[in-house]
Design a protein around this motif. Sequence first.
Motif, PDB file in Angstrom:
ATOM      1  N   ALA A  28       0.238  -0.276 -11.615  1.00  0.00           N
ATOM      2  CA  ALA A  28       0.578  -1.695 -11.697  1.00  0.00           C
ATOM      3  C   ALA A  28      -0.397  -2.542 -10.884  1.00  0.00           C
ATOM      4  CB  ALA A  28       2.004  -1.921 -11.202  1.00  0.00           C
ATOM      5  N   VAL A  29      -0.822  -2.029  -9.714  1.00  0.00           N
ATOM      6  CA  VAL A  29      -1.781  -2.760  -8.880  1.00  0.00           C
ATOM      7  C   VAL A  29      -3.112  -2.904  -9.612  1.00  0.00           C
ATOM      8  CG1 VAL A  29      -3.112  -2.685  -6.741  1.00  0.00           C
ATOM      9  CG2 VAL A  29      -0.677  -2.098  -6.721  1.00  0.00           C
TER      10      VAL A  29
ATOM     11  N   ALA B  88      -4.863  -3.223 -19.225  1.00  0.00           N
ATOM     12  CA  ALA B  88      -3.815  -3.731 -18.333  1.00  0.00           C
ATOM     13  C   ALA B  88      -2.438  -3.589 -18.967  1.00  0.00           C
ATOM     14  CB  ALA B  88      -4.098  -5.200 -17.994  1.00  0.00           C
ATOM     15  N   VAL B  89      -2.338  -3.822 -20.274  1.00  0.00           N
ATOM     16  CA  VAL B  89      -1.056  -3.687 -20.969  1.00  0.00           C
ATOM     17  C   VAL B  89      -0.547  -2.253 -20.867  1.00  0.00           C
ATOM     18  CG1 VAL B  89       0.026  -3.681 -23.250  1.00  0.00           C
ATOM     19  CG2 VAL B  89      -1.370  -5.623 -22.540  1.00  0.00           C
ATOM     20  N   VAL B  90      -1.429  -1.291 -21.135  1.00  0.00           N
ATOM     21  CA  VAL B  90      -1.026   0.118 -21.089  1.00  0.00           C
ATOM     22  C   VAL B  90      -0.595   0.510 -19.669  1.00  0.00           C
ATOM     23  CG1 VAL B  90      -1.819   2.496 -21.364  1.00  0.00           C
ATOM     24  CG2 VAL B  90      -2.464   0.754 -23.048  1.00  0.00           C
ATOM     25  N   LEU B  91      -1.362   0.092 -18.661  1.00  0.00           N
ATOM     26  CA  LEU B  91      -1.014   0.419 -17.276  1.00  0.00           C
ATOM     27  C   LEU B  91       0.319  -0.219 -16.872  1.00  0.00           C
ATOM     28  CD1 LEU B  91      -4.513   0.009 -15.573  1.00  0.00           C
ATOM     29  CD2 LEU B  91      -3.306   2.152 -16.048  1.00  0.00           C
ATOM     30  N   ALA B  92       0.511  -1.484 -17.271  1.00  0.00           N
ATOM     31  CA  ALA B  92       1.757  -2.161 -16.925  1.00  0.00           C
ATOM     32  C   ALA B  92       2.949  -1.499 -17.600  1.00  0.00           C
ATOM     33  CB  ALA B  92       1.668  -3.632 -17.332  1.00  0.00           C
ATOM     34  N   PHE B  93       2.763  -1.071 -18.846  1.00  0.00           N
ATOM     35  CA  PHE B  93       3.859  -0.425 -19.564  1.00  0.00           C
ATOM     36  C   PHE B  93       4.226   0.908 -18.909  1.00  0.00           C
ATOM     37  CE2 PHE B  93       5.192   2.504 -23.040  1.00  0.00           C
ATOM     38  CZ  PHE B  93       6.442   1.948 -23.260  1.00  0.00           C
ATOM     39  N   THR B  94       3.221   1.701 -18.537  1.00  0.00           N
ATOM     40  CA  THR B  94       3.521   2.985 -17.888  1.00  0.00           C
ATOM     41  C   THR B  94       4.188   2.769 -16.526  1.00  0.00           C
ATOM     42  OG1 THR B  94       1.278   3.092 -16.951  1.00  0.00           O
ATOM     43  CG2 THR B  94       1.642   4.180 -19.075  1.00  0.00           C
TER      44      THR B  94
ATOM     45  N   VAL C 177       0.833  -1.201   0.000  1.00  0.00           N
ATOM     46  CA  VAL C 177       0.000   0.000   0.000  1.00  0.00           C
ATOM     47  C   VAL C 177       0.871   1.255   0.000  1.00  0.00           C
ATOM     48  CG1 VAL C 177      -1.700   1.342   1.320  1.00  0.00           C
ATOM     49  CG2 VAL C 177      -1.954  -1.149   1.101  1.00  0.00           C
ATOM     50  N   ASP C 178       1.921   1.218   0.796  1.00  0.00           N
ATOM     51  CA  ASP C 178       2.830   2.365   0.865  1.00  0.00           C
ATOM     52  C   ASP C 178       3.509   2.615  -0.484  1.00  0.00           C
ATOM     53  OD1 ASP C 178       4.411   4.361   2.561  1.00  0.00           O
ATOM     54  OD2 ASP C 178       6.016   3.128   1.701  1.00  0.00           O
TER      55      ASP C 178
END
Length: 445
Positions: free
Chosen positions: A137-138, A174-180, A125-126
Amino acid sequence: MTTVQSPPAPPTAIRPKVVARTGLYTVLAANAAIVTWFAVQAGFASNALVVIGRFAGLYAALLMAFQLLLVARLPWLDRRIGMDRLTNWHRWTGFGLLWTLVGHVVFIAFGYAESSSMNPVSQLVDLAETVEGVFRAVVAMGLILVIGGASARWARRRLAYETWHFIHLYAYVAVVLAFTHQVAAGTTFTTSSAATAYWYALWAVALGSVLLGRVVLPLWRNWRHQLRVEAVVHEADNVVSVYITGRDLDRMPARAGQFFLWRFLTRDRWWQANPFSLSAAPDGTRLRLTAKAAGDGSAGLRHLAPGTRVFAEGPYGAFTAMHRTRPESVLIAGGVGVTPIRALLEEIHGHAVVIYRVAGERDAVLYDELRELALAKGAELHLVTGPSVPDRLAPRELAALVPDIAQRDVFLCGPPPMMNAVLGTLRELDVPRTQIHFERFSLAG
């Protein structure tokens, strides 16, 4: 239908499936080596758990990019491997990706918690609150978990295809979020310009492949060919053939045995994509599909009006004569699985034995066409009727119909139980796996 046939291609010792499969494995292995090298060059953290977590995250990113390649429906791969096998690889790669991501989160959380006074959950969380990109990523991880759950067999059987497909569209989010996240927090992005260029290139190729195969090619082909329904012909009580015409169909790269995802652009059907095989070899002027009323999509075909616009994605599938290894062949069809078999018989060269398995003669769709084709091409045709038990295509029965079956290519299409039984029979008859060709018509991602 009169078929425009190209000169027969001799069976080749270099199997297209082996070339494509080897190429994919080589690309994946080479990229895994590159990722490992860049990670080593970036240096190691003092905490072993964090090191393991970072490696798991890098390999998860690589698997995610590989997933996109598997579902891009690129013609070169699809014709050599087949959508059904690419779909199966996509599924298992997806589970590998899921567990790699879980390992990334767990090892990172426990690793950082070991160096602080927090428990792993509080540490995660932190990190999400204080480190740029971790919260994204979460969220991506949560989406992957939902998609993975929807892909489990028990869930897949209960979900309509449209629902399952809609859930999977979130994979691109999810791909876009993981890449960023990788750009913001990834060590290789911050310590090596070469690694940064590599990852940008990798994601560009993966996303570009999806854009090309899933959007650009279908739009371009449909604009070029302007497909329309020419006629609807009732073959039996619950079976219809739809004839489709258009522009420059002689330039469409379709082969006998392949299938399309058909969308008939009427008010109530435009959003439905149904996979139907070609039931006649393409002749350069029209395409034909034949379908049995097994659901709302196929049942509605009988009501199509001539002139209806058609949007077709494809052609797809590796169930073609391109994969022949022997000069002679056996074509085994069950029920409406006769449609690609009938098309293959039209195109295939060399002596062929055709076995058509149905419950009764009235179920033998397109049998008159098969008989005429077999007569014209000098092929043997056997109509096998009767209930499923006893098995009329058991080893002894099949060997009696085709004594030299182990020296022939075998093309098989039919209902899953029948196909599984015949595949077992072929193993008992010692037919080499390289000579057995079949495809389970399914949709990838």
